[in-house]
Design an enzyme around this catalytic site. Structure first.
Site, mmCIF file in Angstrom:
data_model
loop_
_atom_site.group_PDB
_atom_site.id
_atom_site.type_symbol
_atom_site.label_atom_id
_atom_site.label_comp_id
_atom_site.label_asym_id
_atom_site.label_seq_id
_atom_site.Cartn_x
_atom_site.Cartn_y
_atom_site.Cartn_z
ATOM 1 N N THR A 1 -4.395 5.016 7.782
ATOM 2 C CA THR A 1 -5.354 4.057 7.211
ATOM 3 C C THR A 1 -4.863 2.635 7.456
ATOM 4 O O THR A 1 -5.328 1.700 6.809
ATOM 5 C CB THR A 1 -5.548 4.279 5.680
ATOM 6 O OG1 THR A 1 -4.295 4.069 5.022
ATOM 7 C CG2 THR A 1 -6.080 5.658 5.366
ATOM 8 N N SER A 2 -3.908 2.459 8.389
ATOM 9 C CA SER A 2 -3.330 1.129 8.594
ATOM 10 C C SER A 2 -4.037 0.383 9.721
ATOM 11 O O SER A 2 -4.937 -0.424 9.475
ATOM 12 C CB SER A 2 -1.835 1.238 8.849
ATOM 13 O OG SER A 2 -1.289 -0.046 8.944
ATOM 14 N N ARG A 3 -3.662 0.662 10.956
ATOM 15 C CA ARG A 3 -4.339 0.084 12.113
ATOM 16 C C ARG A 3 -4.357 1.139 13.217
ATOM 17 O O ARG A 3 -3.371 1.852 13.430
ATOM 18 C CB ARG A 3 -3.635 -1.182 12.614
ATOM 19 C CG ARG A 3 -3.895 -2.420 11.760
ATOM 20 C CD ARG A 3 -5.343 -2.901 11.830
ATOM 21 N NE ARG A 3 -5.609 -4.078 11.022
ATOM 22 C CZ ARG A 3 -6.046 -4.073 9.770
ATOM 23 N NH1 ARG A 3 -6.277 -2.938 9.164
ATOM 24 N NH2 ARG A 3 -6.288 -5.208 9.131
ATOM 25 N N ILE B 1 0.837 -1.211 0.000
ATOM 26 C CA ILE B 1 0.000 0.000 0.000
ATOM 27 C C ILE B 1 0.872 1.262 0.000
ATOM 28 O O ILE B 1 0.655 2.181 -0.794
ATOM 29 C CB ILE B 1 -0.957 -0.016 1.218
ATOM 30 C CG1 ILE B 1 -1.937 -1.189 1.078
ATOM 31 C CG2 ILE B 1 -1.695 1.303 1.348
ATOM 32 C CD1 ILE B 1 -2.750 -1.498 2.329
ATOM 33 N N HIS C 1 -13.193 2.550 8.624
ATOM 34 C CA HIS C 1 -12.484 1.389 8.067
ATOM 35 C C HIS C 1 -13.060 0.996 6.705
ATOM 36 O O HIS C 1 -13.450 -0.153 6.494
ATOM 37 C CB HIS C 1 -12.526 0.206 9.041
ATOM 38 C CG HIS C 1 -11.312 -0.679 8.914
ATOM 39 N ND1 HIS C 1 -10.606 -1.151 9.984
ATOM 40 C CD2 HIS C 1 -10.675 -1.165 7.823
ATOM 41 C CE1 HIS C 1 -9.605 -1.894 9.566
ATOM 42 N NE2 HIS C 1 -9.616 -1.914 8.252
ATOM 43 N N ASP D 1 -8.840 6.298 9.045
ATOM 44 C CA ASP D 1 -9.772 5.264 8.591
ATOM 45 C C ASP D 1 -9.840 4.140 9.618
ATOM 46 O O ASP D 1 -10.603 3.191 9.460
ATOM 47 C CB ASP D 1 -9.328 4.705 7.231
ATOM 48 C CG ASP D 1 -10.374 3.757 6.638
ATOM 49 O OD1 ASP D 1 -11.547 4.167 6.542
ATOM 50 O OD2 ASP D 1 -10.024 2.612 6.299
ATOM 51 N N ASP E 1 11.243 2.539 6.208
ATOM 52 C CA ASP E 1 10.867 1.120 6.213
ATOM 53 C C ASP E 1 12.099 0.318 6.582
ATOM 54 O O ASP E 1 13.233 0.767 6.350
ATOM 55 C CB ASP E 1 10.349 0.691 4.824
ATOM 56 C CG ASP E 1 9.559 -0.621 4.886
ATOM 57 O OD1 ASP E 1 10.105 -1.622 5.371
ATOM 58 O OD2 ASP E 1 8.400 -0.632 4.450
ATOM 59 N N CYS F 1 2.605 0.939 7.911
ATOM 60 C CA CYS F 1 3.288 -0.237 8.455
ATOM 61 C C CYS F 1 2.259 -1.065 9.223
ATOM 62 O O CYS F 1 1.211 -0.554 9.620
ATOM 63 C CB CYS F 1 4.446 0.168 9.349
ATOM 64 S SG CYS F 1 3.968 1.239 10.697
ATOM 65 N N PRO F 2 2.521 -2.343 9.423
ATOM 66 C CA PRO F 2 1.551 -3.165 10.171
ATOM 67 C C PRO F 2 1.589 -2.849 11.660
ATOM 68 O O PRO F 2 2.566 -2.255 12.145
ATOM 69 C CB PRO F 2 2.030 -4.591 9.913
ATOM 70 C CG PRO F 2 3.436 -4.487 9.487
ATOM 71 C CD PRO F 2 3.678 -3.109 8.956
ATOM 72 N N GLU G 1 -11.861 0.708 17.702
ATOM 73 C CA GLU G 1 -12.931 0.705 16.691
ATOM 74 C C GLU G 1 -13.869 -0.498 16.774
ATOM 75 O O GLU G 1 -14.982 -0.451 16.238
ATOM 76 C CB GLU G 1 -12.339 0.789 15.279
ATOM 77 C CG GLU G 1 -11.622 -0.479 14.818
ATOM 78 C CD GLU G 1 -11.084 -0.359 13.383
ATOM 79 O OE1 GLU G 1 -10.444 0.656 13.066
ATOM 80 O OE2 GLU G 1 -11.303 -1.311 12.607
HETATM 81 P P1 NAD Z 1 2.842 -4.912 3.621
HETATM 82 O O1 NAD Z 1 3.195 -6.038 4.512
HETATM 83 O O2 NAD Z 1 2.928 -5.086 2.142
HETATM 84 O O3 NAD Z 1 3.751 -3.634 3.989
HETATM 85 C C1 NAD Z 1 4.039 -3.251 5.288
HETATM 86 C C2 NAD Z 1 5.392 -2.566 5.252
HETATM 87 O O4 NAD Z 1 5.662 -2.045 6.556
HETATM 88 C C3 NAD Z 1 6.543 -3.533 4.918
HETATM 89 O O5 NAD Z 1 7.324 -2.990 3.869
HETATM 90 C C4 NAD Z 1 7.341 -3.612 6.223
HETATM 91 O O6 NAD Z 1 8.735 -3.784 6.012
HETATM 92 C C5 NAD Z 1 7.034 -2.255 6.814
HETATM 93 N N1 NAD Z 1 7.286 -2.169 8.255
HETATM 94 C C6 NAD Z 1 7.166 -3.121 9.210
HETATM 95 N N2 NAD Z 1 7.526 -2.623 10.403
HETATM 96 C C7 NAD Z 1 7.878 -1.324 10.198
HETATM 97 C C8 NAD Z 1 8.341 -0.293 11.043
HETATM 98 N N3 NAD Z 1 8.526 -0.493 12.361
HETATM 99 N N4 NAD Z 1 8.593 0.910 10.493
HETATM 100 C C9 NAD Z 1 8.421 1.129 9.166
HETATM 101 N N5 NAD Z 1 7.983 0.187 8.321
HETATM 102 C C10 NAD Z 1 7.717 -1.031 8.826
HETATM 103 O O7 NAD Z 1 1.399 -4.455 4.055
HETATM 104 P P2 NAD Z 1 0.330 -3.623 3.178
HETATM 105 O O8 NAD Z 1 -0.475 -4.565 2.365
HETATM 106 O O9 NAD Z 1 1.011 -2.475 2.534
HETATM 107 O O10 NAD Z 1 -0.636 -3.107 4.344
HETATM 108 C C11 NAD Z 1 -0.184 -2.172 5.328
HETATM 109 C C12 NAD Z 1 -1.179 -2.144 6.455
HETATM 110 O O11 NAD Z 1 -2.404 -1.545 5.962
HETATM 111 C C13 NAD Z 1 -1.616 -3.538 6.933
HETATM 112 O O12 NAD Z 1 -0.769 -4.008 7.913
HETATM 113 C C14 NAD Z 1 -3.023 -3.313 7.435
HETATM 114 O O13 NAD Z 1 -2.934 -3.145 8.838
HETATM 115 C C15 NAD Z 1 -3.477 -2.024 6.763
HETATM 116 N N6 NAD Z 1 -4.636 -2.190 5.917
HETATM 117 C C16 NAD Z 1 -5.701 -1.359 6.108
HETATM 118 C C17 NAD Z 1 -6.840 -1.469 5.303
HETATM 119 C C18 NAD Z 1 -8.028 -0.550 5.453
HETATM 120 O O14 NAD Z 1 -9.110 -0.838 4.916
HETATM 121 N N7 NAD Z 1 -7.915 0.551 6.168
HETATM 122 C C19 NAD Z 1 -6.874 -2.446 4.315
HETATM 123 C C20 NAD Z 1 -5.747 -3.268 4.122
HETATM 124 C C21 NAD Z 1 -4.643 -3.134 4.932
#
Ligand code: NAD
Length: 338
Positions: A233-235, A156, A296, A259, A175, A206-207, A264
């Site tokens: 928009t992550s968590r 993302i 979300h 988001d 990252d 990031c996750p 939540e």
């Molecule tokens: P992904 O695993 O492809 O990418 C996550 C990136 O974060 C990786 O490159 C990883 O190296 C990096 N990372 C891990 N720890 C880190 C840190 N401490 N500092 C910096 N970077 C770090 O995941 P993605 O598919 O890009 O999704 C990202 C997040 O988006 C998911 O974890 C999920 O929680 C969230 N998400 C939200 C929605 C929504 O509807 N709002 C939908 C899908 C995913």
């Protein structure tokens, strides 16, 4: 395979049923209930449970599911922070997810929040409908030439970086594993403190892991530029909401787009419009004119729901047939260290 689908909405049923076709046909039972310790007995007699982001998959619930005979937890989402992976392993439960469905869906929503906050579209919409055509208070700025900081450039974050690069922003990133493609585009990888210090917009991708919990807290907020735009928009729990509220009150954070929200589970995906919301932290957030919250929905595109349903059915088939899962589908406690 007999699968109990928890937290079912009409759209889940629609897309999962459409994907339930040869060669991936399974016996799906759609349950509206959210998965919790109390509702886990509904899974009795099912080999698999299909769960979503706000289902509870803590140690007690997993133990109950294992006692009911469940062997597979099939998450219909990418994040797996809601699962106690150590407990799942102890109970011999296999946990799978949909690692990638549409990074574009989430990235585009993320940029939508930025554009709306910058030009105050949420306020302009309400104003014009009231017959108020004044521009006072709606002043934005050109995104072109600004600096955006992207924390986490996985699937993302990479798409967000490309879109913002296309808008003419300078893009910084942080990252653990820099992307050579983004570097070739001109994206500059910097330590987190430098990203926070230099960015006009900070966006989190990031996750949620033990080491990213409250990544944005009272200390890191102070490292950010005064007036910064913060987007998550992550968590939800990447942000310490109380710290962010203090920074919104002082004006240190200029605007906030969310988001996701750390509490939540009791709010999102439900129509609570006839109820009094009990979460005072959330309701405080709603009082700020410079805060825009969606519930979300960043993932919520037709393309994403089709891809989620397809991969979920495929995951069920792989487990049933003892075939290897696609890469990154299975999640084990080792993932928590990444
Ligand atoms: P992904 O695993 O492809 O990418 C996550 C990136 O974060 C990786 O490159 C990883 O190296 C990096 N990372 C891990 N720890 C880190 C840190 N401490 N500092 C910096 N970077 C770090 O995941 P993605 O598919 O890009 O999704 C990202 C997040 O988006 C998911 O974890 C999920 O929680 C969230 N998400 C939200 C929605 C929504 O509807 N709002 C939908 C899908 C995913």
């Amino acid at each position: 395979m007999r699968t109990a689908v928890f937290s079912t909405k009409a759209y889940d049923r629609q897309f999962l049923q459409a994907a339930n076709v040869p060669p991936h046909v399974h016996e799906l039972t759609f349950l509206e209930a959210r998965l919790t310790l109390q509702t886990a007995p509904l899974a009795a007699g099912y080999r698999a449970v299909c769960a979503f982001v706000n289902d509870v998959l803590d140690a007690a619930t997993l133990s109950q599911l294992a006692n009911e005979g469940v062997q597979l937890i099939a998450l219909r989402c990418a994040g797996f922070n809601q699962v106690d992976l150590h407990a799942a392993q102890r109970h011999g439960l296999c946990v799978v997810r949909v690692p990638a469905y549409s990074p574009h869906a989430v990235a585009e929503h993320t940029v939508g929040l930025m554009l709306a906050l910058n030009r105050k579209l949420h306020r302009a919409y309400a104003r014009v409908r009231e017959g108020n055509f004044s521009l006072e208070g709606l002043l934005g700025w050109d995104l072109h030439g600004q600096t955006a900081g992207i924390v986490g450039t996985g699937r993302i974050g990479c798409v967000v970086a490309r879109i913002l690069h296309g808008f003419g922003l300078r893009v910084l990133a942080h990252d653990l594993a820099p992307s050579p493609e983004l570097e070739a585009l001109g994206v500059q990888y910097v330590p987190l403190a430098e990203l926070l210090r230099s960015s006009d917009i900070v966006t989190l991708h990031c996750p949620l892991l033990p080491d990213t919990h409250h990544l944005i807290n009272a200390q890191t907020v102070q490292q950010m530029k005064p007036g910064v735009m913060l987007i998550n928009t992550s968590r939800g729990a990447l942000i310490d909401t109380q710290a962010v509220i203090q920074a919104l009150k002082s004006g240190h954070i200029g605007c906030l787009g969310l988001d996701v929200y750390e509490e939540e589970e009791d709010l999102f995906f439900e129509d609570l419009s006839n109820q009094v919301i009990q979460d005072d932290v959330f309701t405080r957030l709603l009082t700020f004119p410079n805060v825009l919250i969606t519930a979300h929905q960043a993932f919520f595109t037709r393309n994403a729901l089709e891809a989620i349903a397809r991969q979920t059915m495929r995951n069920l088939s792989c487990f049933e047939r003892g075939e290897p899962f696609d890469p990154h589908v299975e999640v084990t406690p080792q993932r928590l260290r990444k």
